[in-house]
Design a protein around this motif. Structure first.
Motif, PDB file in Angstrom:
ATOM      1  N   GLY A  98       5.360  14.345   4.397  1.00 13.24           N
ATOM      2  CA  GLY A  98       5.722  12.942   4.349  1.00 13.24           C
ATOM      3  C   GLY A  98       6.260  12.467   5.696  1.00 13.24           C
ATOM      4  O   GLY A  98       5.951  13.038   6.734  1.00 13.24           O
ATOM      5  N   PRO A  99       7.090  11.434   5.673  1.00 13.04           N
ATOM      6  CA  PRO A  99       7.613  10.819   4.457  1.00 13.04           C
ATOM      7  C   PRO A  99       6.684   9.740   3.914  1.00 13.04           C
ATOM      8  O   PRO A  99       6.047   9.031   4.694  1.00 13.04           O
ATOM      9  CB  PRO A  99       8.928  10.174   4.943  1.00 13.04           C
ATOM     10  CG  PRO A  99       8.624   9.812   6.368  1.00 13.04           C
ATOM     11  CD  PRO A  99       7.702  10.880   6.887  1.00 13.04           C
ATOM     12  N   PRO A 100       6.569   9.603   2.618  1.00 12.29           N
ATOM     13  CA  PRO A 100       5.758   8.525   2.061  1.00 12.29           C
ATOM     14  C   PRO A 100       6.478   7.190   2.202  1.00 12.29           C
ATOM     15  O   PRO A 100       7.698   7.142   2.365  1.00 12.29           O
ATOM     16  CB  PRO A 100       5.618   8.917   0.590  1.00 12.29           C
ATOM     17  CG  PRO A 100       6.838   9.729   0.310  1.00 12.29           C
ATOM     18  CD  PRO A 100       7.185  10.439   1.588  1.00 12.29           C
ATOM     19  N   PHE A 101       5.721   6.112   2.156  1.00 13.60           N
ATOM     20  CA  PHE A 101       6.336   4.793   2.252  1.00 13.60           C
ATOM     21  C   PHE A 101       5.405   3.747   1.655  1.00 13.60           C
ATOM     22  O   PHE A 101       4.215   3.980   1.432  1.00 13.60           O
ATOM     23  CB  PHE A 101       6.665   4.440   3.705  1.00 13.60           C
ATOM     24  CG  PHE A 101       5.480   4.459   4.634  1.00 13.60           C
ATOM     25  CD1 PHE A 101       4.720   3.317   4.861  1.00 13.60           C
ATOM     26  CD2 PHE A 101       5.113   5.625   5.305  1.00 13.60           C
ATOM     27  CE1 PHE A 101       3.627   3.329   5.724  1.00 13.60           C
ATOM     28  CE2 PHE A 101       4.036   5.649   6.169  1.00 13.60           C
ATOM     29  CZ  PHE A 101       3.284   4.502   6.379  1.00 13.60           C
ATOM     30  N   LEU A 102       5.973   2.586   1.379  1.00 13.05           N
ATOM     31  CA  LEU A 102       5.209   1.412   0.973  1.00 13.05           C
ATOM     32  C   LEU A 102       5.049   0.520   2.195  1.00 13.05           C
ATOM     33  O   LEU A 102       5.965   0.400   3.001  1.00 13.05           O
ATOM     34  CB  LEU A 102       5.931   0.650  -0.138  1.00 13.05           C
ATOM     35  CG  LEU A 102       6.331   1.450  -1.381  1.00 13.05           C
ATOM     36  CD1 LEU A 102       7.044   0.540  -2.373  1.00 13.05           C
ATOM     37  CD2 LEU A 102       5.130   2.094  -2.024  1.00 13.05           C
ATOM     38  N   PHE A 103       3.893  -0.128   2.304  1.00 12.92           N
ATOM     39  CA  PHE A 103       3.637  -0.932   3.495  1.00 12.92           C
ATOM     40  C   PHE A 103       2.868  -2.187   3.107  1.00 12.92           C
ATOM     41  O   PHE A 103       1.855  -2.118   2.400  1.00 12.92           O
ATOM     42  CB  PHE A 103       2.822  -0.114   4.500  1.00 12.92           C
ATOM     43  CG  PHE A 103       2.532  -0.852   5.777  1.00 12.92           C
ATOM     44  CD1 PHE A 103       3.532  -1.091   6.703  1.00 12.92           C
ATOM     45  CD2 PHE A 103       1.244  -1.302   6.055  1.00 12.92           C
ATOM     46  CE1 PHE A 103       3.269  -1.766   7.891  1.00 12.92           C
ATOM     47  CE2 PHE A 103       0.964  -1.977   7.233  1.00 12.92           C
ATOM     48  CZ  PHE A 103       1.976  -2.212   8.156  1.00 12.92           C
TER      49      PHE A 103
ATOM     50  N   PHE B 150      -0.187   7.056  -7.223  1.00 14.22           N
ATOM     51  CA  PHE B 150      -0.549   5.682  -7.481  1.00 14.22           C
ATOM     52  C   PHE B 150       0.709   4.922  -7.855  1.00 14.22           C
ATOM     53  O   PHE B 150       1.579   5.440  -8.533  1.00 14.22           O
ATOM     54  CB  PHE B 150      -1.608   5.553  -8.582  1.00 14.22           C
ATOM     55  CG  PHE B 150      -1.260   6.224  -9.877  1.00 14.22           C
ATOM     56  CD1 PHE B 150      -0.698   5.518 -10.923  1.00 14.22           C
ATOM     57  CD2 PHE B 150      -1.526   7.570 -10.050  1.00 14.22           C
ATOM     58  CE1 PHE B 150      -0.401   6.141 -12.113  1.00 14.22           C
ATOM     59  CE2 PHE B 150      -1.234   8.198 -11.242  1.00 14.22           C
ATOM     60  CZ  PHE B 150      -0.663   7.482 -12.283  1.00 14.22           C
ATOM     61  N   LEU B 151       0.796   3.718  -7.359  1.00  9.59           N
ATOM     62  CA  LEU B 151       2.000   2.924  -7.505  1.00  9.59           C
ATOM     63  C   LEU B 151       1.872   1.983  -8.690  1.00  9.59           C
ATOM     64  O   LEU B 151       0.843   1.341  -8.856  1.00  9.59           O
ATOM     65  CB  LEU B 151       2.231   2.100  -6.241  1.00  9.59           C
ATOM     66  CG  LEU B 151       3.440   1.169  -6.246  1.00  9.59           C
ATOM     67  CD1 LEU B 151       4.717   1.989  -6.232  1.00  9.59           C
ATOM     68  CD2 LEU B 151       3.388   0.244  -5.062  1.00  9.59           C
TER      69      LEU B 151
ATOM     70  N   VAL C  35       0.859  -1.173   0.000  1.00 10.59           N
ATOM     71  CA  VAL C  35       0.000   0.000   0.000  1.00 10.59           C
ATOM     72  C   VAL C  35       0.899   1.228   0.000  1.00 10.59           C
ATOM     73  O   VAL C  35       1.847   1.311   0.774  1.00 10.59           O
ATOM     74  CB  VAL C  35      -0.907   0.022   1.245  1.00 10.59           C
ATOM     75  CG1 VAL C  35      -1.625   1.355   1.371  1.00 10.59           C
ATOM     76  CG2 VAL C  35      -1.909  -1.123   1.191  1.00 10.59           C
ATOM     77  N   PHE C  36       0.623   2.155  -0.895  1.00 13.06           N
ATOM     78  CA  PHE C  36       1.357   3.415  -0.907  1.00 13.06           C
ATOM     79  C   PHE C  36       0.718   4.334   0.126  1.00 13.06           C
ATOM     80  O   PHE C  36      -0.497   4.534   0.119  1.00 13.06           O
ATOM     81  CB  PHE C  36       1.284   4.053  -2.294  1.00 13.06           C
ATOM     82  CG  PHE C  36       2.116   5.304  -2.449  1.00 13.06           C
ATOM     83  CD1 PHE C  36       3.332   5.264  -3.104  1.00 13.06           C
ATOM     84  CD2 PHE C  36       1.685   6.514  -1.942  1.00 13.06           C
ATOM     85  CE1 PHE C  36       4.103   6.404  -3.253  1.00 13.06           C
ATOM     86  CE2 PHE C  36       2.449   7.660  -2.066  1.00 13.06           C
ATOM     87  CZ  PHE C  36       3.658   7.605  -2.729  1.00 13.06           C
TER      88      PHE C  36
END
Length: 373
Positions: A117-122, A154-155, A103-104
């Motif tokens: 942020g920081p943004p991350f993937l999970f 969107f990833l 999930v982005f």
């Protein structure tokens, strides 16, 4: 006839050969069932590995902010799986898009001068977190994320753990000032591919290139991430019906080819719009879109610009030649199935209060105690 006795009925299930154990495991279409299967005994556990589970269908995802809980609905078992996460992770549903096993997520508040942020993937199943670079205000240009619900990250790309080619793209800012940003896990900053009127058209990372469908013309741009330049322009096909936009709404990689999925008016027998699918073909040195009359064995799942595709032979209980998507029905998001042959759309039962997106479950990096229950 030989009479039954207790000795006849007694069997030691640990004596099953590994090949038979693996064959049985491959028929389990849900990861939770797969986990339960591996817990039967040590021999069954050693005969199967977390890195090679049976073919999986994507799960529907919803997130409850009040109790920081992910809800996943499995089409294979018609069950809801629940996973709780830490409240301070700050999940925001607009960042949740089709992203393979991740999930982005990007915090919706500023955390410092010139940064958000920081943004991350999970990965909710494995609790694995992949940090991405900070997003500077210069990336956001005029509009903070929360002011525009139609343009969100969107990833796209393959599994980032296996390939390190995960590309996180985002459209942002107003009208003709949108731009595409990308990064790979491990990068220290975001790179800008190109500005343009991308709006809500299809976009995907496919065979090392970024394919972006231009909403104003229907032309597909093929962009190299190495040179940040346009490699080629693919003209739109001649559409026989009016569409919801000039080009495609979704790009999907399917059985080694790229598909463009379009909303077309007047082709569905039960709703205003139905779905058409076009396949990208190479003719001599040129690329072109060709309309598909059937999806064959394919099952397609779409949401937010792109999606997934699977063979019905690998998806127990589901029929091929169809497309699953989410739609608004009486102001409530619901799950729909479009029968490609019959041109009929019908609602699919789903217990989730809200359908956010699809999620591909994986246990590759999992500690099994973190698995959903």
């Amino acid at each position: 006839m030989v009479p039954m006795n207790h000795k006849t009925l007694d069997r030691n299930w640990e004596d099953l050969p590994p090949e038979l154990i693996q064959s049985i495991a491959k028929q389990l279409g849900d990861l939770v069932e797969f986990l339960h299967f591996r817990l039967v005994c040590k021999k069954w556990r050693s005969a199967t590995t977390l890195s090679s589970p049976p073919p999986q269908l994507p799960w529907l995802l919803n997130f409850d902010y009040n109790n920081s809980t992910f809800y996943f609905y499995s089409l294979s078992t018609c069950k809801v799986h629940t996973i709780h996460v830490e409240r301070n992770m700050g999940f925001y549903h607009k960042w949740m898009t089709p992203s393979y096993h991740y999930v982005f997520n990007c915090r919706d508040s500023f955390t410092g001068v010139g940064a958000v942020g920081p943004p991350f993937l999970f990965n909710p199943l494995t609790k694995k977190r992949i940090q991405l670079p900070f997003l500077n205000v210069s990336h956001l240009m005029q509009v903070p994320f929360l002011n525009d619900s139609h343009h969100f990250p969107f990833l796209i790309g393959p599994n980032p753990i296996r390939t390190q080619e995960c590309i996180a793209l985002m459209t942002n800012t107003k009208s003709n000032k949108k731009q595409i940003l990308f990064c790979r896990p491990g990068d220290t900053e975001w790179s800008i591919i190109e500005k343009g009127p991308y709006d809500d058209g299809a976009c995907i990372f496919y065979k090392g290139m970024v394919y972006v469908n231009m909403d104003d013309t229907g032309v597909t741009k093929v962009i190299s991430l190495v040179t940040n330049s346009i490699v080629t322009l693919i003209p739109p096909p001649v559409f026989s019906t009016e569409g919801s936009r000039e080009g495609f709404s979704y790009f999907v990689e399917s059985l080694g080819v790229l598909l463009g999925v379009r909303w077309s008016k007047g082709i569905c027998k039960t709703h205003v719009y139905g779905l058409e699918v076009y396949q990208l073909l190479k003719e001599n040195t040129h690329l072109k879109w060709a309309k598909m009359d059937t999806l064959g064995d394919r099952i397609i799942f779409v949401s937010s610009h792109n999606g997934y595709s699977f063979s019905a032979r690998e998806c127990g209980g589901l029929e091929g030649n169809c497309i699953y998507y989410k739609a608004l029905d009486d102001d409530r998001e619901c799950l729909m199935r479009y029968d490609f042959e019959k041109c009929v759309a019908e609602q699919v039962p789903c217990p989730l209060a809200k359908v956010v997106t699809w999620f591909m479950p994986t246990l590759e990096e999992s500690i099994e105690s973190n698995a959903p229950v």
